[in-house]
Design a protein around this motif. Structure first.
Motif, PDB file in Angstrom:
ATOM      1  N   GLN A 178       0.803  -1.220   0.000  1.00  0.00           N
ATOM      2  CA  GLN A 178       0.000   0.000   0.000  1.00  0.00           C
ATOM      3  C   GLN A 178       0.840   1.276   0.000  1.00  0.00           C
ATOM      4  OE1 GLN A 178      -3.263  -0.466  -0.345  1.00  0.00           O
ATOM      5  NE2 GLN A 178      -2.885  -2.653  -0.224  1.00  0.00           N
ATOM      6  N   ASN A 179       2.108   1.175   0.390  1.00  0.00           N
ATOM      7  CA  ASN A 179       2.932   2.359   0.583  1.00  0.00           C
ATOM      8  C   ASN A 179       3.986   2.458  -0.518  1.00  0.00           C
ATOM      9  OD1 ASN A 179       5.006   4.146   1.531  1.00  0.00           O
ATOM     10  ND2 ASN A 179       4.123   3.983   3.583  1.00  0.00           N
ATOM     11  N   SER A 180       3.819   3.424  -1.400  1.00  0.00           N
ATOM     12  CA  SER A 180       4.750   3.547  -2.529  1.00  0.00           C
ATOM     13  C   SER A 180       6.161   3.925  -2.076  1.00  0.00           C
ATOM     14  CB  SER A 180       4.228   4.568  -3.543  1.00  0.00           C
ATOM     15  OG  SER A 180       4.166   5.853  -2.976  1.00  0.00           O
ATOM     16  N   THR A 181       6.281   4.626  -0.954  1.00  0.00           N
ATOM     17  CA  THR A 181       7.615   4.948  -0.430  1.00  0.00           C
ATOM     18  C   THR A 181       8.333   3.673  -0.018  1.00  0.00           C
ATOM     19  OG1 THR A 181       6.889   7.133   0.307  1.00  0.00           O
ATOM     20  CG2 THR A 181       8.882   6.250   1.324  1.00  0.00           C
ATOM     21  N   ASP A 182       7.631   2.777   0.653  1.00  0.00           N
ATOM     22  CA  ASP A 182       8.226   1.491   1.040  1.00  0.00           C
ATOM     23  C   ASP A 182       8.654   0.696  -0.189  1.00  0.00           C
ATOM     24  OD1 ASP A 182       7.804   2.111   3.683  1.00  0.00           O
ATOM     25  OD2 ASP A 182       6.133   0.721   3.966  1.00  0.00           O
ATOM     26  N   GLN A 183       7.838   0.718  -1.225  1.00  0.00           N
ATOM     27  CA  GLN A 183       8.168   0.011  -2.460  1.00  0.00           C
ATOM     28  C   GLN A 183       9.440   0.582  -3.078  1.00  0.00           C
ATOM     29  OE1 GLN A 183       4.680   0.250  -4.936  1.00  0.00           O
ATOM     30  NE2 GLN A 183       3.402  -0.787  -3.418  1.00  0.00           N
ATOM     31  N   LYS A 184       9.575   1.889  -3.077  1.00  0.00           N
ATOM     32  CA  LYS A 184      10.763   2.528  -3.634  1.00  0.00           C
ATOM     33  C   LYS A 184      12.005   2.217  -2.810  1.00  0.00           C
ATOM     34  CE  LYS A 184       8.082   6.216  -5.710  1.00  0.00           C
ATOM     35  NZ  LYS A 184       7.630   7.602  -5.591  1.00  0.00           N
ATOM     36  N   VAL A 240      17.167  -0.536  -2.411  1.00  0.00           N
ATOM     37  CA  VAL A 240      18.114  -1.383  -1.677  1.00  0.00           C
ATOM     38  C   VAL A 240      18.547  -2.566  -2.545  1.00  0.00           C
ATOM     39  CG1 VAL A 240      18.349  -2.963   0.288  1.00  0.00           C
ATOM     40  CG2 VAL A 240      17.340  -0.696   0.612  1.00  0.00           C
ATOM     41  N   VAL A 241      17.606  -3.181  -3.226  1.00  0.00           N
ATOM     42  CA  VAL A 241      17.934  -4.303  -4.110  1.00  0.00           C
ATOM     43  C   VAL A 241      18.840  -3.826  -5.242  1.00  0.00           C
ATOM     44  CG1 VAL A 241      17.008  -6.005  -5.725  1.00  0.00           C
ATOM     45  CG2 VAL A 241      15.865  -5.622  -3.531  1.00  0.00           C
ATOM     46  N   GLU A 242      18.517  -2.704  -5.843  1.00  0.00           N
ATOM     47  CA  GLU A 242      19.330  -2.170  -6.930  1.00  0.00           C
ATOM     48  C   GLU A 242      20.749  -1.848  -6.455  1.00  0.00           C
ATOM     49  OE1 GLU A 242      19.361   1.463 -10.210  1.00  0.00           O
ATOM     50  OE2 GLU A 242      17.762   1.375  -8.722  1.00  0.00           O
ATOM     51  N   LEU A 243      20.872  -1.252  -5.284  1.00  0.00           N
ATOM     52  CA  LEU A 243      22.190  -0.945  -4.734  1.00  0.00           C
ATOM     53  C   LEU A 243      22.987  -2.221  -4.497  1.00  0.00           C
ATOM     54  CD1 LEU A 243      24.217   1.088  -3.579  1.00  0.00           C
ATOM     55  CD2 LEU A 243      23.030   0.870  -1.371  1.00  0.00           C
ATOM     56  N   GLY A 244      22.350  -3.211  -3.901  1.00  0.00           N
ATOM     57  CA  GLY A 244      23.025  -4.490  -3.677  1.00  0.00           C
ATOM     58  C   GLY A 244      23.493  -5.107  -4.976  1.00  0.00           C
ATOM     59  N   LEU A 299       5.724  -8.657  -5.735  1.00  0.00           N
ATOM     60  CA  LEU A 299       6.334  -7.331  -5.721  1.00  0.00           C
ATOM     61  C   LEU A 299       7.851  -7.431  -5.537  1.00  0.00           C
ATOM     62  CD1 LEU A 299       4.903  -4.177  -4.188  1.00  0.00           C
ATOM     63  CD2 LEU A 299       7.291  -4.712  -3.805  1.00  0.00           C
ATOM     64  N   VAL A 300       8.293  -8.245  -4.576  1.00  0.00           N
ATOM     65  CA  VAL A 300       9.724  -8.389  -4.319  1.00  0.00           C
ATOM     66  C   VAL A 300      10.417  -9.054  -5.511  1.00  0.00           C
ATOM     67  CG1 VAL A 300      11.458  -9.457  -2.822  1.00  0.00           C
ATOM     68  CG2 VAL A 300       9.454  -8.378  -1.809  1.00  0.00           C
ATOM     69  N   GLU A 301       9.793 -10.061  -6.104  1.00  0.00           N
ATOM     70  CA  GLU A 301      10.379 -10.697  -7.290  1.00  0.00           C
ATOM     71  C   GLU A 301      10.581  -9.683  -8.412  1.00  0.00           C
ATOM     72  OE1 GLU A 301       7.783 -13.969  -8.309  1.00  0.00           O
ATOM     73  OE2 GLU A 301       9.144 -15.399  -7.375  1.00  0.00           O
ATOM     74  N   SER A 302       9.691  -8.725  -8.538  1.00  0.00           N
ATOM     75  CA  SER A 302       9.791  -7.735  -9.618  1.00  0.00           C
ATOM     76  C   SER A 302      11.012  -6.831  -9.467  1.00  0.00           C
ATOM     77  CB  SER A 302       8.513  -6.897  -9.689  1.00  0.00           C
ATOM     78  OG  SER A 302       8.447  -5.971  -8.618  1.00  0.00           O
ATOM     79  N   THR A 303      11.636  -6.820  -8.283  1.00  0.00           N
ATOM     80  CA  THR A 303      12.829  -5.996  -8.053  1.00  0.00           C
ATOM     81  C   THR A 303      14.116  -6.740  -8.392  1.00  0.00           C
ATOM     82  OG1 THR A 303      13.168  -6.662  -5.746  1.00  0.00           O
ATOM     83  CG2 THR A 303      11.665  -4.803  -6.145  1.00  0.00           C
TER      84      THR A 303
END
Length: 76
Positions: A4-10, A15-19, A39-43
């Motif tokens: 529900q929270n787009s900030t949390d999604q970002k 974090v995944v992108e940085l890693g 959602l997590v798989e999509s990252t």
């Protein structure tokens, strides 16, 4: 709630992108639903764990679970 929270999604995506850019494996924890998992798989997160996959279990049961799961993975 990450769904529900787009900030949390970002934050998760960042974090995944940085890693990934640093060559560090990233593990998402506390994934409990199919929606969270998608959602997590999509990252492109490396690993995902949580109750979506399995509830907590005793050590021997966890070893058996991991052994059976590994049989289902494609060979490299």
């Amino acid at each position: 709630d990450i769904l529900q929270n787009s900030t949390d999604q970002k934050i998760v995506a960042s974090v995944v992108e940085l890693g990934n850019k640093l060559g560090i494996h990233v593990i998402a924890e506390y994934v409990e639903t199919e929606e969270q998992n998608s959602l997590v798989e999509s990252t492109n997160c490396d690993y995902i764990q949580g109750w979506y996959y399995s509830r907590a279990m005793p050590e021997q049961e966890a070893e058996n679970f991991a052994r059976e799961y590994a049989k289902k993975l494609p060979e490299k």
